[in-house]
Design a protein around this motif. Structure first.
Motif, short mmCIF file in Angstrom:
data_model
loop_
_atom_site.label_atom_id
_atom_site.label_comp_id
_atom_site.label_asym_id
_atom_site.label_seq_id
_atom_site.Cartn_x
_atom_site.Cartn_y
_atom_site.Cartn_z
N UNK A 45 20.93 55.81 35.33
CA UNK A 45 22.02 57.40 35.25
C UNK A 45 22.06 57.27 36.01
N UNK A 46 22.71 56.54 37.70
CA UNK A 46 23.48 56.82 38.55
C UNK A 46 24.20 55.86 38.13
N UNK A 47 24.24 54.74 37.58
CA UNK A 47 25.75 54.09 37.08
C UNK A 47 26.64 55.13 36.23
N UNK A 48 26.05 55.91 35.47
CA UNK A 48 26.36 57.02 34.19
C UNK A 48 27.60 58.26 34.98
N UNK A 50 28.17 57.72 38.01
CA UNK A 50 29.31 57.65 38.82
C UNK A 50 30.00 57.57 38.01
N UNK A 51 30.64 56.84 37.05
CA UNK A 51 31.65 57.08 36.13
C UNK A 51 31.43 58.19 35.69
N UNK A 52 31.71 59.58 35.33
CA UNK A 52 31.57 61.04 35.35
C UNK A 52 32.19 61.24 36.45
N UNK A 53 31.85 61.10 37.68
CA UNK A 53 32.29 61.14 39.60
C UNK A 53 33.48 60.68 39.39
N UNK A 54 33.17 59.15 39.04
CA UNK A 54 34.49 58.40 40.04
C UNK A 54 35.07 58.22 39.21
N UNK A 55 35.73 58.21 37.90
CA UNK A 55 37.55 58.39 37.33
C UNK A 55 38.04 59.48 37.59
N UNK A 56 37.71 60.87 37.98
CA UNK A 56 38.63 60.76 38.57
C UNK A 56 39.11 61.42 40.09
N UNK A 57 38.03 61.08 41.04
CA UNK A 57 38.22 61.15 41.71
C UNK A 57 39.25 59.53 42.24
N UNK A 88 20.33 43.50 47.15
CA UNK A 88 19.72 44.07 47.79
C UNK A 88 18.31 44.13 48.28
N UNK A 89 17.80 44.44 49.46
CA UNK A 89 16.86 44.54 49.63
C UNK A 89 15.45 45.58 49.53
N UNK A 90 16.26 46.64 49.21
CA UNK A 90 15.26 47.81 48.08
C UNK A 90 15.65 48.18 47.70
N UNK A 91 15.05 49.21 46.86
CA UNK A 91 15.18 50.03 45.63
C UNK A 91 16.65 50.72 46.31
N UNK A 92 16.69 51.52 46.98
CA UNK A 92 17.33 52.38 47.41
C UNK A 92 18.77 52.26 47.65
N UNK A 93 18.63 50.40 48.21
CA UNK A 93 20.27 48.92 48.24
C UNK A 93 20.80 49.19 47.21
N UNK A 94 19.50 48.80 45.96
CA UNK A 94 20.56 48.52 44.71
C UNK A 94 21.17 49.41 44.53
N UNK A 95 20.43 50.91 44.08
CA UNK A 95 21.23 51.72 43.66
C UNK A 95 21.97 52.51 44.32
N UNK A 96 22.12 52.36 45.58
CA UNK A 96 23.76 52.34 46.09
C UNK A 96 24.58 51.88 45.50
N UNK A 97 24.19 50.24 45.17
CA UNK A 97 24.97 48.71 44.41
C UNK A 97 25.54 49.79 43.65
N UNK A 98 25.02 50.12 42.57
CA UNK A 98 24.95 49.94 41.30
C UNK A 98 26.29 51.32 41.54
N UNK A 99 25.80 52.75 42.01
CA UNK A 99 26.53 53.29 42.28
C UNK A 99 28.16 53.41 42.71
N UNK A 100 28.22 52.03 43.55
CA UNK A 100 29.73 51.58 44.09
C UNK A 100 30.23 51.19 42.89
N UNK A 101 29.79 50.40 42.65
CA UNK A 101 30.41 49.72 40.99
C UNK A 101 30.55 50.51 40.24
N UNK A 102 30.10 51.50 39.72
CA UNK A 102 29.94 52.27 38.59
C UNK A 102 31.61 53.42 39.13
N UNK A 103 32.48 52.86 40.35
CA UNK A 103 32.90 54.62 40.84
C UNK A 103 34.22 53.98 40.45
N UNK A 104 34.29 52.28 40.11
CA UNK A 104 35.69 51.42 39.35
C UNK A 104 35.70 52.10 38.19
#
Length: 402
Positions: A45-48, A50-57, A88-104
């Motif tokens: 969900x976070x990735x999807x 991130x794509x919706x927000x990241x595309x125009x941003x 990622x050492x924690x789940x929260x960090x992995x979620x951040x990583x997913x969102x960062x990748x999705x922004x592209x």
């Protein structure tokens, strides 16, 4: 086709792999971090979102940057996100990583579509866009199954490390093969935003949400549908998804070829066929062979809509197509999220695992209605392809040679 399209396709392959491979690795990731499967689903969900927000941003941020450099920056962001996920050492960090990748994701495909179209002659634009998207479709045939296999047997962190390495290859390819393209003069954010005042651009995006949403209404719930209804084993689901991916590859190439010849008729055929096949899936899901054939057809008909829809947006947003193109990629992901949610509602309501197919058929049929409406408005207003071609700036219609 220019070699630069290969570099774009490699980037698309990496992006497609990272988007979908997580679905097959959720149990492993959830187990390692000690979270539930539904909680791990936030990585999808976070990735999807991130794509919706990241595309125009990201596209707006890139309006002052030459397109080649922006594509390289986006691949850098993709690499960083996947490396963060891998370590990622924690789940929260992995979620951040997913969102960062999705922004592209959205901006890469949006800007990449514009670049691909400018690399070739006007009559080959949809084919060039399809060539780039081939990377995304092949990811579902090769990248996702292979990444899932590696993740399940060696470790999911290795999978994300390999995806990051793919990003490095894509970045190097873009740096080496994509020609320098100066930023279009006189194009500002307000010009890009003006494209959204065009009813045809909005109709094309609505077709994207509904048409591609129809595909994911069914495919999101393919595992329970095939194991509970068709009688496949859990292990067979991977190969069924490979069939779906093969259908996507074929449909994408066919859609690109025919969209350059007859764009709207191609949309009528693909959306109409998709609605019919999804409706039939409620019946064919009860037979293994019929179900397998239907899954391949859903992939083919669903992705046959992608090049014509993306070209439709580029044509109608002439003069300032980059933001509209990127937002249309976000529309695909919005369709995925919407249809998965609607499919879950009908299953939860007790209509059974084949019920999402009816949802998908209805969405595809609605997209077909919008396509017919769009063509009718175009005929009424006299804004046919000749008018679009005439209105398109010379710089955009002239292919870049090297």
């Amino acid at each position: 086709m220019p070699l630069a399209l290969l570099a774009l396709a490699i980037g698309a392959f990496g992006i497609g792999t990272t988007e979908f491979v997580i679905m097959g690795l959720l149990p492993e990731v959830a187990g390692d971090f000690g979270v539930s499967i539904p909680a791990a689903g936030l990585l999808v969900t976070g990735y999807a979102l991130g794509v919706v927000i990241g595309a125009p941003l990201m596209t707006v941020l890139g309006t002052k940057v030459p397109r080649k450099r922006m594509l390289m920056l986006l691949m850098g962001l993709f690499i960083a996100g996947n490396l963060l996920s891998a370590v990622a050492p924690t789940f929260a960090v992995m979620l951040i990583g997913r969102v960062v990748a999705s922004l592209a994701h959205g901006a890469f495909f949006g800007i990449g579509s514009v670049v691909a179209a400018e690399l070739v002659a006007p009559e080959k634009k949809a084919g060039a866009i399809a060539m780039m998207f081939t990377g995304l479709t092949v990811a579902n045939v090769v990248g996702v199954p292979l990444g899932t296999l590696i993740g399940q047997n060696i470790g999911w962190r290795v999978t994300f490390g390999i995806v990051a390495a793919l990003g490095v290859v894509g970045l190097a390819g873009i740096a080496k093969l994509v020609p320098e393209m100066p930023r279009p003069q006189g194009v500002h954010v307000r010009h890009e935003l003006a494209a959204f005042k065009n009813a045809q651009v909005l109709l094309a995006m609505a077709m994207t949400v509904l048409g591609f949403g129809g595909v994911f209404a069914a495919i999101t719930y393919i595992a329970p549908m095939m194991t509970h209804i068709a009688g496949f084993t859990d292990g067979s689901v991977t190969w069924l998804l490979v069939l779906f991916g093969l259908g996507m590859v074929g449909g994408n190439l066919i859609g690109g070829k025919f969209a350059d010849r007859a764009l709207m008729p191609m949309l009528y055929v693909s959306l109409g066929g998709l609605a019919v096949v999804l409706a039939l899936f409620t019946l064919t899901a009860h037979n293994k062979i019929a179900a397998a054939v239907t899954i391949a057809l859903i992939g083919a008909l669903g992705f046959a809509t992608v090049p014509p829809l993306q070209k439709r947006v580029l044509d109608q947003a002439h003069g300032a197509p980059t933001l509209a193109s990127a937002v249309n990629i976000g529309a695909f992901n919005l369709g995925n999220a919407l249809s998965a949610w609607l499919g879950g509602i009908v299953i939860a309501a007790g209509f059974g695992y084949t019920a999402p197919n009816w949802v998908g058929a209805a969405l595809a049929a609605a997209a077909l209605v919008l396509a017919v409406l769009s063509a009718a408005l175009e005929r009424r207003d006299g804004t046919g392809s000749a008018v679009v071609a005439a209105a398109t700036p010379t710089a955009q219609r002239t292919p870049v040679h090297h």
